[in-house]
Motif scaffolding. Structure first.
Motif, PDB file in Angstrom:
ATOM      1  N   ARG A  87      10.994  24.408  21.498  1.00  0.00           N
ATOM      2  CA  ARG A  87       9.482  25.087  21.669  1.00  0.00           C
ATOM      3  C   ARG A  87       9.905  26.380  22.639  1.00  0.00           C
ATOM      4  N   SER A 108       5.341  19.738  10.518  1.00  0.00           N
ATOM      5  CA  SER A 108       6.481  19.630  11.718  1.00  0.00           C
ATOM      6  C   SER A 108       6.614  18.056  11.819  1.00  0.00           C
ATOM      7  N   VAL A 137       8.448  20.611  18.702  1.00  0.00           N
ATOM      8  CA  VAL A 137       8.842  21.012  16.834  1.00  0.00           C
ATOM      9  C   VAL A 137       9.505  20.946  16.139  1.00  0.00           C
TER      10      VAL A 137
END
Length: 775
Positions: free
Chosen positions: A151, A291, A297
């Motif tokens: 992230r 995603s 992510v």
């Protein structure tokens, strides 16, 4: 000709008095606006290329680094450890202060690029880690905890293609692992004699030819972005010489229970406008990257989005080609055997939905008949590829036919206006859905939207350029924007005003000779026979959905796959090689992989359950089968699948001119049960709580084997599962309605087996949340 005159911006004649020059200001204005629009797109693409190229940093971060380095210089410290002075020595003669600033800027730029390279390398390494998918909640390893730093390196507000340069390459599995998993996958389908023979073939391949072929694949993996995708597109799709209408096309359907307007032209006006808004967002890369549904992510490859519009599959005698053009400002509309060119931009602006409705209504009201041979012209694209390629070269390579065909193939997309009514209607609304898919598959071969007389619509696409999730996102955006953003007035028309001075849609002209008409008739006969032979059954299963399945602490997808295994066994009294589509878009240019859902574990469960074994035994076997399915699914997603690897090994063997009995037999095995979960509600514009009636049944595809079934299903909300079943009418042992009844019964039987009162925990449900899959 009329088309030529409309394209002329000015005319001149030579007279005794001199040159008489007549200029068309309207034409010149259109040329100017078109050029401005083109240059704006170029500038946007250049800007996006810069932003994407430096991601996860931003261009503005360069200024921050420069200011920071200059600030340290004024404090008489040297963060470059002498490099700035070295750069200064090689600069041309200028003032000392100017040299110091220039050298500092050059050093700052190099430092900035190095930081970007480091961040992208770290992000790529983090995205290459997939062990998190195999860990249970509450038992996260230290490595996975560190991996959560992804992230930090993901940046902020990414564009659609921001992650492309950081995605890892698809790895090449080890030969021994692929062979081992293959033998395990075919064991439930073979008796001891056949399995022993296949084992010997596999061992001979692994110890001899396999290592040689593997070396070439590893070499390609080092050089290419993806060692599978280009060969998969070419040999599985483009080199196929049979009709693509059922074999390669797939479809998506309209809302089940809602028709936003019963006016055909109005529905077309809103949704065509929405399509072009989506294309605008696509060109500006404003679409949010897709995603995985996890707490961090994990981006998916977006390469397939590049060919979503202005793309067609051009036929060739040996192989087809996928051609993509720059953005066009028009669409082609088909109605009652005629083709029209409809411009959707006027004076540099996109026409409003009401104006598009007005133009569509003009086409619907146009009384002109088709040109000679034009009415069934589209059948050429639906028949065999070689006759279409020869006809295209012979009859459509020059003159008016070439201009009209170029107009169709270079359009943003294709629209058909149908005089029939479709959807859930009549005395048997559920049965009326079965006719919808056949009509949607009979289309031109690039993104193709059909609007029916009662306001229903549907979409068709060809598989070579993209897989279903890409088209699903576009389709759901269009459905949602049409209903929730644009809307209709009280009479059912599009909102807004109309500029009645808009030029009429241009009817395309054709000169079809009798020999070409004969070929059209032959292709039509092939396509009609193929369409008539396909049997579809579409039904929404509303007795329960993923809500109750999750209360049983099992994966909804694995639950449905086991229900399909049970239903097929009851329907055919045997097991078969089963194809379940998974995705490899965790990797750059990834497309799909196969999950072989028929396993030793699923066979043991089905035989025990159908044989009347005790409930506790069946429950244990069922959960074991689910765990195995989830493992195979995760292996396929993370590049450890077997079918794409075996396919590429086979391609290399053909290039080398060597025969492999093992690979030849593997690639010839029929997929009698081909399944896929269609992704739904990818768009955040839907509100299933306040508007549960706005639900699409998803889409489907034709059967892969002549004696098999194609099954597409989509899990909608907590209370619905939609099924699309296909088979060949000519096969005496398959029947979509009979198989659909078996699926319903299997779903109920499995839910009864796994009632919510059972307390046994499931490792399947304890694993990481499942993710959406590809068709």
């Amino acid at each position: 000709m009329a088309e030529a005159h409309q394209a002329v911006a000015f005319q001149f004649t030579v007279t005794p008095e001199g040159i008489d020059l007549q200029m068309s200001h309207q034409a010149l204005t259109e040329i100017y606006l078109s050029g401005m629009r083109s240059w704006k797109k170029r500038i946007i693409r250049l800007k996006n290329s810069v932003i994407t190229g430096v991601y996860p940093a931003s261009p503005s971060s360069w200024l921050f680094v420069v200011i920071a380095i200059l600030a340290t210089m004024y404090t008489r410290s040297d963060p470059s450890m002498g490099l700035i002075a070295k750069i200064q020595e090689h600069l041309p003669s200028m003032s000392t202060q100017c040299q110091a600033v220039v050298s500092a800027v050059l050093f700052s730029t190099m430092l900035w690029l190095l930081l970007i390279f480091t961040m992208r390398l770290c992000l790529k390494q983090l995205l290459s880690y997939h062990r998190w998918m195999f860990e249970q909640h509450g038992k996260m390893s230290n490595t996975t905890k560190v991996w959560a730093l992804v992230r930090i390196f993901s940046g902020r507000k990414p564009l659609l293609y921001s992650y492309q340069g950081s995605l890892p390459n698809l790895p090449v599995p080890a030969i021994k692992d692929t062979v081992k998993r293959y033998l395990e996958s075919v064991r439930p389908l073979m008796d001891d004699t056949k399995y022993e023979r296949m084992t010997k073939l596999a061992e001979e391949f692994e110890s001899s030819l396999g290592n040689r072929l593997q070396w070439y694949l590893k070499l390609k993996a080092l050089w290419a972005s993806n060692y599978v995708s280009d060969w998969w597109e070419e040999y599985i799709y483009l080199r196929g010489r049979s009709p693509i209408m059922v074999n390669s096309n797939y479809y998506g359907m309209d809302f089940l229970y809602v028709t936003p307007t019963p006016i055909q032209a109005a529905r077309a006006g809103n949704s065509i406008h929405a399509f072009f808004l989506y294309r605008r967002k696509l060109n500006k890369e404003e679409i949010k990257p897709v995603s995985l549904a996890t707490s961090t992510v994990i981006p998916l490859c977006a390469a397939q989005c590049e060919r979503m519009f202005n793309t067609t599959r051009t036929p060739g005698e040996e192989t087809d080609t996928v051609q993509h053009w720059q953005d066009s400002d028009y669409i082609v509309v088909y109605h009652r055997g005629r083709y029209f060119r409809l411009r959707v931009y006027q004076a540099g602006r996109l026409l409003s939905p009401r104006e598009i409705e007005f133009q569509i209504q003009r086409i619907l009201d146009d009384p002109s008949p088709p040109c000679k041979g034009e009415a069934k012209l589209g059948a050429l694209t639906a028949g065999d590829r070689i006759p279409w390629a020869k006809a295209r070269m012979k009859y459509f390579s020059s003159g008016v036919n070439k201009r009209s065909l170029d107009c169709i193939e270079k359009a943003a997309f294709f629209v058909a206006l149908d005089d029939d009514e479709q959807g859930m209607m009549g005395d048997d609304p559920a049965a009326s859905l079965d006719l919808f898919p056949v009509l949607l598959l009979n289309c031109w071969n690039f993104p193709h939207i059909v609007y029916y007389k009662n306001g229903k619509n549907g979409i068709n696409a060809e598989h070579s350029w993209a897989d279903a999730p890409v088209l699903s996102h576009l389709w759901e955006f269009t459905l949602a924007f049409d209903s929730f953003q644009l809307g209709y007035n009280a009479e059912g028309h599009c909102k807004g005003d109309v500029d009645s001075s808009l030029p009429r849609p241009q009817k395309l002209s054709w000169e079809i000779p009798p020999e070409c008409e004969e070929q059209i008739s032959q292709s039509l006969a092939v396509a009609q026979a193929l369409a008539d032979d396909v049997d579809f059954h579409v039904f929404p299963f509303q007795d329960f959905g993923k809500g109750k399945i999750k209360k049983c602490r099992v994966s909804p997808d694995a639950f449905i796959q086991m229900a399909l295994q049970l239903a097929y066994y009851r329907d055919q009294k045997r097991f078969c090689l089963t194809y379940e589509a998974s995705m490899t878009r965790l990797f750059r240019e990834g497309r799909t992989e196969t999950v072989r859902s028929c396993t030793n574990e699923s066979r043991a469960f089905v035989q025990a359950f159908d044989g009347g074994e005790a409930a506790d035994v069946c429950s244990r076997l069922f959960r074991t089968a689910l765990e195995k399915h989830q493992l195979l699914y995760r292996l396929a997603m993370t590049g450890a699948g077997i079918d794409r690897h075996l396919f590429c090994l086979y391609v290399v063997s053909k290039y080398l001119g060597v025969e492999s009995p093992f690979l030849k037999e593997v690639l010839s095995e029929p997929w009698r049960l081909s399944t896929s979960q269609t992704p739904v509600q990818l768009s955040e514009m839907f509100d299933p709580v306040n508007h549960p009636e706005y639900v699409s049944p998803g889409g489907g595809f034709g059967p892969v084997a002549d004696d098999g079934y194609g099954v597409s299903y989509c899990v909608v909300g907590d209370c619905m599962i939609n099924f699309h079943i296909s088979c060949k009418r000519s096969c005496p042992v398959t029947d979509t309605h009979k198989f659909g009844a078996q699926i319903r019964k299997a779903l109920h039987d499995l839910l009864q087996l796994l009632s919510p009162t059972q307390k046994e925990p499931s490792k399947v449900e304890e694993s990481r949340p499942e993710v959406k899959k590809d068709l």
